[in-house]
Design a protein around this motif. Structure first.
Motif, PDB file in Angstrom:
ATOM      1  N   GLU A 118       0.878  -1.180   0.000  1.00 35.70           N
ATOM      2  CA  GLU A 118       0.000   0.000   0.000  1.00 35.70           C
ATOM      3  C   GLU A 118       0.909   1.223   0.000  1.00 35.70           C
ATOM      4  N   ARG A 125       0.649  -6.885  -4.437  1.00 34.91           N
ATOM      5  CA  ARG A 125       0.162  -7.925  -3.520  1.00 34.91           C
ATOM      6  C   ARG A 125       0.159  -9.251  -4.258  1.00 34.91           C
ATOM      7  N   GLU A 162      -1.541 -11.771  -4.695  1.00 28.53           N
ATOM      8  CA  GLU A 162      -2.894 -12.306  -4.520  1.00 28.53           C
ATOM      9  C   GLU A 162      -2.913 -13.801  -4.842  1.00 28.53           C
ATOM     10  N   THR A 211      -8.773  -6.868 -14.606  1.00 31.34           N
ATOM     11  CA  THR A 211      -7.803  -6.126 -13.793  1.00 31.34           C
ATOM     12  C   THR A 211      -8.269  -5.934 -12.353  1.00 31.34           C
ATOM     13  N   ARG A 217      -8.722  -7.738  -9.562  1.00 31.76           N
ATOM     14  CA  ARG A 217      -7.793  -8.185  -8.516  1.00 31.76           C
ATOM     15  C   ARG A 217      -6.474  -8.535  -9.190  1.00 31.76           C
ATOM     16  N   SER A 218      -5.515  -7.612  -9.115  1.00 35.62           N
ATOM     17  CA  SER A 218      -4.225  -7.794  -9.781  1.00 35.62           C
ATOM     18  C   SER A 218      -3.134  -7.967  -8.737  1.00 35.62           C
ATOM     19  N   GLU A 244      -4.195   7.459  -2.612  1.00 41.29           N
ATOM     20  CA  GLU A 244      -4.501   7.456  -1.177  1.00 41.29           C
ATOM     21  C   GLU A 244      -4.318   8.839  -0.569  1.00 41.29           C
ATOM     22  N   LEU A 249     -14.520  -0.562  -4.672  1.00 45.61           N
ATOM     23  CA  LEU A 249     -13.694   0.363  -5.455  1.00 45.61           C
ATOM     24  C   LEU A 249     -12.687   1.058  -4.545  1.00 45.61           C
ATOM     25  N   GLU A 250     -13.151   1.375  -3.340  1.00 46.10           N
ATOM     26  CA  GLU A 250     -12.361   2.227  -2.441  1.00 46.10           C
ATOM     27  C   GLU A 250     -12.735   1.917  -0.997  1.00 46.10           C
ATOM     28  N   SER A 273      -8.928   5.482   0.419  1.00 37.54           N
ATOM     29  CA  SER A 273      -7.911   4.767  -0.369  1.00 37.54           C
ATOM     30  C   SER A 273      -8.571   4.109  -1.580  1.00 37.54           C
ATOM     31  N   ALA A 274      -8.262   4.651  -2.768  1.00 40.54           N
ATOM     32  CA  ALA A 274      -8.950   4.191  -3.982  1.00 40.54           C
ATOM     33  C   ALA A 274      -7.988   3.430  -4.880  1.00 40.54           C
ATOM     34  N   GLY A 275      -8.516   2.519  -5.668  1.00 35.44           N
ATOM     35  CA  GLY A 275      -7.704   1.774  -6.628  1.00 35.44           C
ATOM     36  C   GLY A 275      -7.841   2.408  -8.011  1.00 35.44           C
ATOM     37  N   ARG A 306      -9.038  -0.421 -10.572  1.00 34.00           N
ATOM     38  CA  ARG A 306     -10.451  -0.775 -10.377  1.00 34.00           C
ATOM     39  C   ARG A 306     -11.364   0.338 -10.865  1.00 34.00           C
TER      40      ARG A 306
HETATM   41  N1  GAP Z   1      -4.091   1.786   2.695  1.00 27.11           N
HETATM   42  C1  GAP Z   1      -5.318   1.088   2.760  1.00 27.11           C
HETATM   43  C2  GAP Z   1      -5.458   0.033   1.784  1.00 27.11           C
HETATM   44  O1  GAP Z   1      -4.528  -0.304   1.071  1.00 27.11           O
HETATM   45  P1  GAP Z   1      -7.177  -1.663   0.793  1.00 27.11           P
HETATM   46  O2  GAP Z   1      -8.667  -1.727   0.983  1.00 27.11           O
HETATM   47  O3  GAP Z   1      -6.398  -2.908   1.047  1.00 27.11           O
HETATM   48  O4  GAP Z   1      -6.694  -0.485   1.751  1.00 27.11           O
HETATM   49  C3  GAP Z   1      -7.365   0.102  -1.105  1.00 27.11           C
HETATM   50  O5  GAP Z   1      -6.855  -1.137  -0.670  1.00 27.11           O
HETATM   51  C4  GAP Z   1      -7.821   0.004  -2.537  1.00 27.11           C
HETATM   52  O6  GAP Z   1      -6.768  -0.491  -3.361  1.00 27.11           O
HETATM   53  C5  GAP Z   1      -8.978  -0.995  -2.749  1.00 27.11           C
HETATM   54  O7  GAP Z   1     -10.230  -0.409  -2.460  1.00 27.11           O
HETATM   55  C6  GAP Z   1      -8.825  -1.295  -4.232  1.00 27.11           C
HETATM   56  O8  GAP Z   1      -9.415  -0.302  -5.019  1.00 27.11           O
HETATM   57  C7  GAP Z   1      -7.314  -1.246  -4.422  1.00 27.11           C
HETATM   58  N2  GAP Z   1      -6.777  -2.630  -4.406  1.00 27.11           N
HETATM   59  C8  GAP Z   1      -6.464  -3.378  -3.340  1.00 27.11           C
HETATM   60  N3  GAP Z   1      -6.026  -4.587  -3.718  1.00 27.11           N
HETATM   61  C9  GAP Z   1      -6.064  -4.615  -5.056  1.00 27.11           C
HETATM   62  C10 GAP Z   1      -5.752  -5.595  -6.056  1.00 27.11           C
HETATM   63  N4  GAP Z   1      -5.254  -6.783  -5.732  1.00 27.11           N
HETATM   64  N5  GAP Z   1      -5.927  -5.264  -7.361  1.00 27.11           N
HETATM   65  C11 GAP Z   1      -6.398  -4.055  -7.720  1.00 27.11           C
HETATM   66  N6  GAP Z   1      -6.717  -3.088  -6.830  1.00 27.11           N
HETATM   67  C12 GAP Z   1      -6.560  -3.362  -5.517  1.00 27.11           C
END
Ligand code: GAP
Length: 453
Positions: free
Chosen positions: A153, A185, A187, A194, A196-197, A204, A270-271, A311-313, A316
């Motif tokens: 993050e 991450r 995953e 895209t 869950r990448s 953020e 999304l966030e 915290s937004a992606g 996503r």
């Molecule tokens: N700092 C807080 C944090 O990282 P999180 O809910 O784990 O919180 C925030 O992640 C945002 O990051 C998620 O709402 C999502 O939009 C994006 N995100 C997290 N993991 C992701 C993944 N594997 N692939 C794409 N986007 C991801």
């Protein structure tokens, strides 16, 4: 088995993304890499428009937020103090029948019996914790002392730079530090294109405040963020603020919302908007031995601020924008026969190309010269695209499919050949209504700028 309309829609979206250069599989010619994606010429523009707009709204248009850009590699001590090294895990299960590695929460539950979603097998291992951080080594030796991680993050670099940014920006509480950047991450099951990448980008904000105002700012930021999505073209009825119940929230959080969107594959996050209390700064102060306190000049008190984090992606949100924009309707072809039209109805603010410019015929020099003049006129103000090949109807269709909101055609009237009063006017065609209007070239910049912004 017949695919559901939503699954078919998603397939069409994925295929359009590749065909028109929004998103490609990473390392495709070598068979790809699961959970990694490349953005093509149009995808990168869309992503950039989203990030630029976030930065504009969250940083430039506010007095109380400054930005930073932290490194992806950080001292391992950061991840020990933040808790990621010990607890940033997903429960993982192996299916002994088909050998799939699965996240425990993705198993199918049939009358209380867990089954593998791939093969339906019931011979599953007990769940075990799998750390999602990518491990790496800094320097020439590969041992425990050189180990660190790719950041999962962007938030932690904001927390560990809190004091430096506070000192140089001389902000008073409440104030925020914003960052856009890559996160990684490992995953267990990357999926849904895209969504869950393993490599992705986050936008953020860490908004520091007094303890007694934490819940107030949580509500404020939830509302601001919902407005943001509406302003980029995602309607409120497709957004959902899901309040995370006490038992599912991180132990240090006093309140968390997930902002969810109705993707074709279901309602998904999304966030996250989380009130993280003073947990992170306390942890880093304790572990580093360096003061991360704020000094209140009025009350002469020193204390660790609390923080609210939207915290937004990026990826996503890009996917949500494409899913929301994708539409099919009908339009007449060159011979007037109705055909299916694929159209991406992006908000003009997000559209990768804002305006296409066409000379009616490519072999008429004065038409081509005038069209190129208009491209040069518009280029400093917006991303434009010149196209002279094929019938005009085909050219419109190609732009509809990539979401270009406006198209200009230079015809013989522009040259004043039929009616002197129409000299230096063009047709301006609207992507959604397909209506055309006659506009003076001298009025194009203010007109288009107002419709885009
Ligand atoms: N700092 C807080 C944090 O990282 P999180 O809910 O784990 O919180 C925030 O992640 C945002 O990051 C998620 O709402 C999502 O939009 C994006 N995100 C997290 N993991 C992701 C993944 N594997 N692939 C794409 N986007 C991801």
């Amino acid at each position: 088995m017949n695919k559901s309309p939503d699954a078919q829609r998603m397939e069409k979206i994925v295929s359009l993304c590749k065909r028109r250069g929004f998103i490609f599989q990473s390392s495709e010619i070598y068979g790809g890499l699961n959970g990694a994606w490349d953005y093509g010429p149009l995808g990168v523009e869309l992503k950039r428009n989203l990030k630029d707009y976030w930065w504009r709204v969250m940083v430039h248009e506010r007095d109380d937020v400054v930005g930073m850009d932290g490194s992806i590699l950080m001292n391992r001590a950061v991840w020990k103090a933040s808790g990621h090294e010990d607890t940033f895990t997903d429960p993982m299960v192996d299916c002994r029948s088909c050998k799939a590695r699965l996240r425990a929460d993705q198993l199918i539950d049939k009358k209380g019996v867990k089954q593998c979603p791939n093969c339906g097998g019931k011979d599953l291992t007990a769940p075990r914790a799998f750390n999602l951080m990518f491990k790496t080594f800094v320097g020439a030796t590969e041992d425990e002392s050189s180990t660190t991680y790719l950041r999962p993050e962007t938030a932690q670099s904001i927390f560990v730079q809190f004091k430096n940014v506070l000192d140089v920006s001389r902000k008073k509480l409440p104030f925020g530090i914003a960052q856009i950047g890559k996160a990684f991450r490992n995953e267990i099951n990357p999926r849904n294109f895209t969504f869950r990448s393993r490599e992705f980008e986050q936008m953020e904000l860490e908004y520091f405040c007094r303890a007694e105002e934490g819940m107030k700012w949580l509500d404020y930021w939830l509302e601001e963020r919902l407005k943001f999505y509406e302003n980029i073209g995602i309607p409120r009825e497709k957004l959902h603020a899901h309040e995370i119940p006490d038992e599912e929230r991180a132990f240090y959080s006093k309140g968390t919302y997930d902002i969810e969107f109705d993707f074709p594959f279901g309602r998904q996050e999304l966030e996250g908007v989380a009130y993280r209390t003073d947990y992170d700064l306390q942890q880093h102060q304790k572990a580093s031995g360096k003061s991360l306190e704020y000094f209140d000049e009025e009350t002469k008190q020193r204390f660790i601020p609390h923080v609210v984090e939207p915290s937004a992606g990026v990826d996503r949100t890009v996917l949500a924008l494409i899913c929301e924009a994708y539409d099919e309707d009908t339009a007449p072809d060159e011979k007037g026969k109705l055909e299916t039209r694929i159209v991406l109805r992006f908000h003009p603010r997000m559209a990768p190309i804002k305006c296409a410019v066409f000379p009616l015929l490519k072999n008429k020099e004065p038409l081509v010269a005038k069209a190129k003049e208009i491209v040069d006129l518009l280029r400093p103000h917006m991303n434009v695209f010149y196209d002279e090949s094929g019938a005009i109807g085909r050219r419109y269709r190609r732009q509809d499919e990539i979401g270009t909101p406006f198209a200009i055609t230079v015809d013989f009237e522009t040259l004043g050949e039929k009616d002197a009063a129409l000299r230096d006017t063009v047709t301006l065609r609207d992507r959604d209504s397909m209506k055309q209007e006659r506009v003076k070239i001298s009025e194009l910049i203010p007109l288009l700028s107002s419709r885009i912004a």
